[in-house]
Design a protein around this motif. Structure first.
Motif, PDB file in Angstrom:
ATOM      1  N   ILE A  59       0.579  -1.290  -0.047  1.00  0.00           N
ATOM      2  CA  ILE A  59      -0.103   0.065   0.269  1.00  0.00           C
ATOM      3  C   ILE A  59       0.811   1.156   0.101  1.00  0.00           C
ATOM      4  O   ILE A  59       0.682   2.238  -0.511  1.00  0.00           O
ATOM      5  CB  ILE A  59      -0.843  -0.030   1.005  1.00  0.00           C
ATOM      6  CG1 ILE A  59      -1.995  -1.320   1.020  1.00  0.00           C
ATOM      7  CG2 ILE A  59      -1.972   1.431   1.180  1.00  0.00           C
ATOM      8  CD1 ILE A  59      -2.967  -1.438   2.287  1.00  0.00           C
ATOM      9  N   LEU A  60       1.861   1.341   0.638  1.00  0.00           N
ATOM     10  CA  LEU A  60       2.710   2.495   0.943  1.00  0.00           C
ATOM     11  C   LEU A  60       3.477   2.610  -0.353  1.00  0.00           C
ATOM     12  O   LEU A  60       3.712   3.861  -0.737  1.00  0.00           O
ATOM     13  CB  LEU A  60       3.706   2.363   2.149  1.00  0.00           C
ATOM     14  CG  LEU A  60       3.119   2.284   3.528  1.00  0.00           C
ATOM     15  CD1 LEU A  60       4.039   2.062   4.750  1.00  0.00           C
ATOM     16  CD2 LEU A  60       2.268   3.667   3.717  1.00  0.00           C
ATOM     17  N   THR A  61       3.894   1.612  -0.899  1.00  0.00           N
ATOM     18  CA  THR A  61       4.703   1.725  -2.257  1.00  0.00           C
ATOM     19  C   THR A  61       3.795   2.061  -3.280  1.00  0.00           C
ATOM     20  O   THR A  61       4.107   3.275  -4.260  1.00  0.00           O
ATOM     21  CB  THR A  61       4.945   0.474  -2.689  1.00  0.00           C
ATOM     22  OG1 THR A  61       6.144  -0.316  -1.656  1.00  0.00           O
ATOM     23  CG2 THR A  61       5.949   0.409  -3.967  1.00  0.00           C
ATOM     24  N   LEU A  62       2.450   1.724  -3.561  1.00  0.00           N
ATOM     25  CA  LEU A  62       1.482   2.221  -4.533  1.00  0.00           C
ATOM     26  C   LEU A  62       1.255   3.610  -4.113  1.00  0.00           C
ATOM     27  O   LEU A  62       1.181   4.600  -5.015  1.00  0.00           O
ATOM     28  CB  LEU A  62       0.292   1.399  -4.313  1.00  0.00           C
ATOM     29  CG  LEU A  62       0.440  -0.130  -4.740  1.00  0.00           C
ATOM     30  CD1 LEU A  62      -0.897  -0.817  -4.762  1.00  0.00           C
ATOM     31  CD2 LEU A  62       0.942  -0.128  -6.342  1.00  0.00           C
ATOM     32  N   ILE A  63       1.118   4.021  -2.888  1.00  0.00           N
ATOM     33  CA  ILE A  63       1.022   5.528  -2.550  1.00  0.00           C
ATOM     34  C   ILE A  63       2.167   6.443  -3.077  1.00  0.00           C
ATOM     35  O   ILE A  63       2.079   7.302  -3.803  1.00  0.00           O
ATOM     36  CB  ILE A  63       0.449   5.908  -1.201  1.00  0.00           C
ATOM     37  CG1 ILE A  63      -0.787   5.175  -0.668  1.00  0.00           C
ATOM     38  CG2 ILE A  63       0.727   7.326  -0.923  1.00  0.00           C
ATOM     39  CD1 ILE A  63      -0.998   5.030   0.790  1.00  0.00           C
ATOM     40  N   PHE A  64       3.293   6.212  -2.931  1.00  0.00           N
ATOM     41  CA  PHE A  64       4.546   6.556  -3.325  1.00  0.00           C
ATOM     42  C   PHE A  64       4.689   6.794  -4.496  1.00  0.00           C
ATOM     43  O   PHE A  64       5.184   7.810  -5.295  1.00  0.00           O
ATOM     44  CB  PHE A  64       5.720   5.716  -2.722  1.00  0.00           C
ATOM     45  CG  PHE A  64       7.140   6.404  -3.139  1.00  0.00           C
ATOM     46  CD1 PHE A  64       7.726   7.523  -2.638  1.00  0.00           C
ATOM     47  CD2 PHE A  64       7.584   5.520  -4.246  1.00  0.00           C
ATOM     48  CE1 PHE A  64       8.916   8.044  -3.387  1.00  0.00           C
ATOM     49  CE2 PHE A  64       8.868   5.970  -4.685  1.00  0.00           C
ATOM     50  CZ  PHE A  64       9.523   7.242  -4.340  1.00  0.00           C
ATOM     51  N   VAL A  66       2.114   6.736  -6.893  1.00  0.00           N
ATOM     52  CA  VAL A  66       1.028   7.485  -7.401  1.00  0.00           C
ATOM     53  C   VAL A  66       1.465   9.009  -7.180  1.00  0.00           C
ATOM     54  O   VAL A  66       1.380  10.255  -8.177  1.00  0.00           O
ATOM     55  CB  VAL A  66      -0.248   7.194  -6.838  1.00  0.00           C
ATOM     56  CG1 VAL A  66      -1.334   8.310  -6.963  1.00  0.00           C
ATOM     57  CG2 VAL A  66      -0.763   5.969  -7.325  1.00  0.00           C
ATOM     58  N   VAL A  67       2.022   9.245  -5.792  1.00  0.00           N
ATOM     59  CA  VAL A  67       2.621  10.643  -5.560  1.00  0.00           C
ATOM     60  C   VAL A  67       3.577  11.092  -6.391  1.00  0.00           C
ATOM     61  O   VAL A  67       3.407  12.255  -6.863  1.00  0.00           O
ATOM     62  CB  VAL A  67       2.715  10.845  -4.061  1.00  0.00           C
ATOM     63  CG1 VAL A  67       3.656  12.219  -3.891  1.00  0.00           C
ATOM     64  CG2 VAL A  67       1.538  10.539  -3.193  1.00  0.00           C
TER      65      VAL A  67
END
Length: 338
Positions: A59-64, A66-67
């Motif tokens: 989840i954190l990787t995908l958020i990173f 996308v950002v």
């Protein structure tokens, strides 16, 4: 005997399906590349924070990611789009001048340079791969293909072991442990090669952009981005990137043109002789002649998609051949033939 005939039939059927659905297979392979990059980021985060569960790391990787994409789009996306449109017109005008001179010298070449002419010259996918190729080749379009590739890559990265085990379960029970081992090794090699290649692309693109901006060349950011992206294709990519940079030098003074073209050549030499051996040759040592021949074959068979994905595919196939044929069939040690 019956088992051998069955295995031969399955192998022949696999080859036929690979020929008929090659375009779809290459899109699936592109999704595997996306998954390899995401998995590398996930593993890095889990090494930095060992107590972090993989689900949270995903989840954190995908958020990173996308950002990062949003920031890049806001920071330079509009500029690049605007520059690219103006650059395409400038390159068309520059090519017209070059073509006129070549025609004056008795070398007949087309005076116009239009991207639509190139696109219209590309055969329809259904003429090569049948109706199934047309589904992803023209039915959805490039943007939809990219969405499918990235979504598939995300799902593969969430739980790669599940899909690796799913392939292994199709084999006889006694062969499954070895199959998992080889698939894991191929995936690791592909992952390391891809991460290294992205680093090389960033180095070449960054140095080229700095060179062009320092020399005051128009569209420097876009030309640097093109140089970085095309560097993904070994041997051929740098030559292709040289064309728009060279055309953009038309109208510039000789000093600027010589510094830019000489500087770009030095950057590519630095990449070929210093950074690539340091980063890539430790991961996979692909013979240059074999790579070029394979890229030519992939280009004829699949067009630009085959050329773009040819080198990582060759890197993965190399591992499979060395492990499954050289080691398991011939009984040799793959390290001796690297």
């Amino acid at each position: 005997m019956a088992r051998a005939i069955f295995l031969a039939f399955i192998g022949l059927l696999a080859l036929v399906l690979a020929a008929l659905y090659a375009h779809i297979i290459m899109l699936v392979f592109a999704a595997v590349l996306v998954a390899a990059v995401l998995d590398a980021l996930i593993r890095l985060l889990m090494r930095l924070v060992p107590i972090l569960p993989r689900a949270v790391a995903v989840i954190l990787t995908l958020i990173f990611v996308v950002v990062l994409v949003i920031v890049a789009a806001i920071g330079g996306g509009v500029t690049i789009v605007t520059q690219f449109d103006a650059l395409s017109r400038a390159l068309a005008e520059a090519w017209d001048m070059v073509a006129s001179q070549l025609n004056d010298w008795g070398l007949p070449v087309a005076r116009t340079f239009d991207v639509t002419d190139i696109v219209e010259a590309i055969p329809e996918p259904q003429t090569i791969f049948g109706g199934a190729g047309a589904v992803l080749g023209t039915g959805f379009g490039l943007l939809s293909n990219m969405v499918i590739v990235f979504l598939t890559g995300i799902f593969l990265a969430i739980d790669p072991k599940r899909y690796r085990d799913g392939l292994a379960i199709l084999l006889p029970i006694e062969a499954r442990p070895r199959a998992r081992e080889v698939l894991a090794k191929a995936g690791t090699t592909l992952q390391h090669w891809l991460v290294g290649q992205l680093a090389l692309m960033a180095i070449v693109g960054g140095l080229t952009t700095v060179l062009l901006l320092v020399m005051g060349v128009s569209y420097g950011l876009t030309l640097g981005l093109i140089a970085g992206l095309l560097n993904f294709i070994p041997f051929v990519g740098p030559i292709l990137a040289f064309v728009p940079i060279g055309l953009s030098m038309i109208g510039q003074d000789w000093t600027t043109a010589l510094i830019v073209l000489g500087g770009y050549t030095l950057i590519q030499q630095f990449d070929a002789n210093v950074t690539t051996p340091l980063i890539q040759d430790r991961v996979v040592n692909l013979a240059p002649a074999l790579t070029i021949i394979f890229l030519l074959f992939m280009g004829v068979a699949l067009g630009p998609l085959g050329v773009a994905l040819g080198t990582p595919l060759l890197a993965a196939l190399r591992v499979l051949v060395l492990e499954l044929y050289v080691r398991d069939v011939l009984g040799d040690t793959p390290e001796k033939v690297d």
